[in-house]
Design a protein around this motif. Structure first.
Motif, mmCIF file in Angstrom:
data_model
loop_
_atom_site.group_PDB
_atom_site.id
_atom_site.type_symbol
_atom_site.label_atom_id
_atom_site.label_comp_id
_atom_site.label_asym_id
_atom_site.label_seq_id
_atom_site.Cartn_x
_atom_site.Cartn_y
_atom_site.Cartn_z
ATOM 1 N N VAL A 117 0.808 -1.236 -0.019
ATOM 2 C CA VAL A 117 0.207 0.071 -0.139
ATOM 3 C C VAL A 117 0.339 1.026 0.265
ATOM 4 N N HIS A 118 0.163 2.553 -0.330
ATOM 5 C CA HIS A 118 0.933 4.161 -0.313
ATOM 6 C C HIS A 118 0.788 4.413 0.390
ATOM 7 N N VAL A 119 1.417 4.702 1.936
ATOM 8 C CA VAL A 119 0.879 5.022 3.433
ATOM 9 C C VAL A 119 1.704 6.493 3.625
ATOM 10 N N ILE A 120 1.257 7.480 4.357
ATOM 11 C CA ILE A 120 1.875 8.589 5.013
ATOM 12 C C ILE A 120 2.463 8.232 6.238
ATOM 13 N N MET A 121 2.932 8.253 7.116
ATOM 14 C CA MET A 121 3.421 8.059 8.372
ATOM 15 C C MET A 121 3.751 9.073 9.370
ATOM 16 N N PHE A 122 3.343 9.226 10.597
ATOM 17 C CA PHE A 122 3.508 9.752 11.553
ATOM 18 C C PHE A 122 4.438 9.099 12.739
ATOM 19 N N ASP A 123 5.602 9.492 13.226
ATOM 20 C CA ASP A 123 6.316 9.206 14.262
ATOM 21 C C ASP A 123 6.759 10.300 15.428
ATOM 22 N N GLY A 124 5.514 11.729 15.204
ATOM 23 C CA GLY A 124 5.592 12.510 16.471
ATOM 24 C C GLY A 124 6.858 14.115 16.087
ATOM 25 N N GLN A 125 7.509 12.915 14.956
ATOM 26 C CA GLN A 125 8.928 14.531 14.204
ATOM 27 C C GLN A 125 9.079 14.026 13.393
ATOM 28 N N PHE A 126 8.751 13.278 12.539
ATOM 29 C CA PHE A 126 8.860 13.029 11.082
ATOM 30 C C PHE A 126 7.724 12.090 10.494
ATOM 31 N N VAL A 135 9.930 14.810 5.957
ATOM 32 C CA VAL A 135 10.078 15.883 6.465
ATOM 33 C C VAL A 135 9.818 15.475 7.716
ATOM 34 N N ARG A 136 10.314 16.833 8.635
ATOM 35 C CA ARG A 136 10.109 16.959 9.913
ATOM 36 C C ARG A 136 9.299 17.865 9.878
ATOM 37 N N TYR A 137 8.110 17.667 11.188
ATOM 38 C CA TYR A 137 6.998 18.512 10.870
ATOM 39 C C TYR A 137 6.875 18.598 12.545
ATOM 40 N N LYS A 138 5.578 19.673 12.346
ATOM 41 C CA LYS A 138 5.651 20.544 14.280
ATOM 42 C C LYS A 138 4.596 19.211 14.667
ATOM 43 N N ASN A 139 5.523 19.159 16.254
ATOM 44 C CA ASN A 139 4.684 18.184 17.373
ATOM 45 C C ASN A 139 2.777 19.349 17.101
ATOM 46 N N ILE A 160 -1.121 18.065 -1.488
ATOM 47 C CA ILE A 160 -0.910 18.846 -0.193
ATOM 48 C C ILE A 160 -1.492 17.146 0.561
ATOM 49 N N VAL A 161 -0.669 17.052 1.640
ATOM 50 C CA VAL A 161 -0.760 16.342 2.714
ATOM 51 C C VAL A 161 -0.586 17.439 4.057
ATOM 52 N N SER A 162 -2.190 17.368 4.803
ATOM 53 C CA SER A 162 -1.860 17.841 6.137
ATOM 54 C C SER A 162 -2.282 17.033 7.645
ATOM 55 N N THR A 170 4.173 17.727 1.137
ATOM 56 C CA THR A 170 3.623 17.557 -0.652
ATOM 57 C C THR A 170 4.061 16.614 -1.431
ATOM 58 N N MET A 171 3.404 15.833 -1.869
ATOM 59 C CA MET A 171 3.817 15.612 -3.135
ATOM 60 C C MET A 171 3.214 15.639 -4.817
#
Length: 212
Positions: A117-126, A135-139, A160-162, A170-171
């Motif tokens: 599958v294609h997935v967008i993952m978040f680990d609290g930092q990236f 990419v690093r994102y704001k907590n 656009i991913v939010s 962005t992809m």
């Protein structure tokens, strides 16, 4: 009479750009419970994970620990009637049991095949997203431990991913050719648990014939 005609013509010219802009002023669709009876979720239980349906939510559990650097991811998803080569909006609201580098949660948005599958993952930092980008994102503080992940595309541009309403990444638009089996779903690993509470999706505009 000539002056009136001239004034009307000027007024029409001024309004035309506003009308064109309004055509792409899309409205975000309202979210509905994940288990609303319209989606056919992948439900199962095996040695790696379990996906089950509740009264309103869909719950995904990872049943295996990560060991020696090897993980055993589990996913669940439901296909949706969206063509990602056009303009659209997709979102899902999640409630993960834990988020860190060992317990990321993911938004499954495209079913590549029976095992991928294609997935967008978040680990609290990236935030990690296709293809092998990070990419690093704001907590972002969440309300009641929930996170709303959305993907949208306007005017045939980039994806656009939010996260909770704030843009994360962005992809590129050329990936549209890869996203040919859209869905909403979740990803878990390392004995994590996640609930899919709400989903929303809408096809804003069909793709041009040349994009098929």
């Amino acid at each position: 009479m000539k002056k009136i005609t001239f004034l009307l013509a000027c007024l029409m010219c001024m309004l035309m750009p506003l009308t064109i802009a309004a055509q792409s002023d899309y409205q975000i669709p309202q979210s509905v419970p994940a288990n609303n009876g319209e989606l056919d979720w992948l439900i199962y239980k095996d040695r790696n994970g379990e996906a089950k349906i509740g009264k309103k939510e869909v719950t995904l559990k990872s049943l295996k620990k990560t060991r020696f650097g090897l993980s055993y991811p589990c996913t669940t998803y439901a296909k949706i009637p969206i063509n990602m080569q056009g303009d659209f909006y997709i979102s899902a609201t999640f409630k993960p049991s834990k988020i860190d580098i060992d317990h990321p949660f993911g938004f499954v948005f495209n079913n590549v095949g029976t095992t991928q599958v294609h997935v967008i993952m978040f680990d609290g930092q990236f935030c990690t997203y296709p293809v092998n980008e990070r990419v690093r994102y704001k907590n972002i503080k969440s309300k009641n431990g929930t996170y709303k992940v959305s993907i949208e595309r306007r005017n045939g541009g980039d994806f656009i991913v939010s996260l909770n309403g704030l843009e994360v990444c962005t992809m590129p638009a050329y990936l549209a050719q890869m996203f040919n089996s859209p869905c909403v779903g979740a990803y878990e690993v390392n004995k994590g648990e996640i609930k899919i509470l709400e989903v929303s999706y809408e096809q804003w505009a069909a793709p041009a014939e040349a994009d098929y």
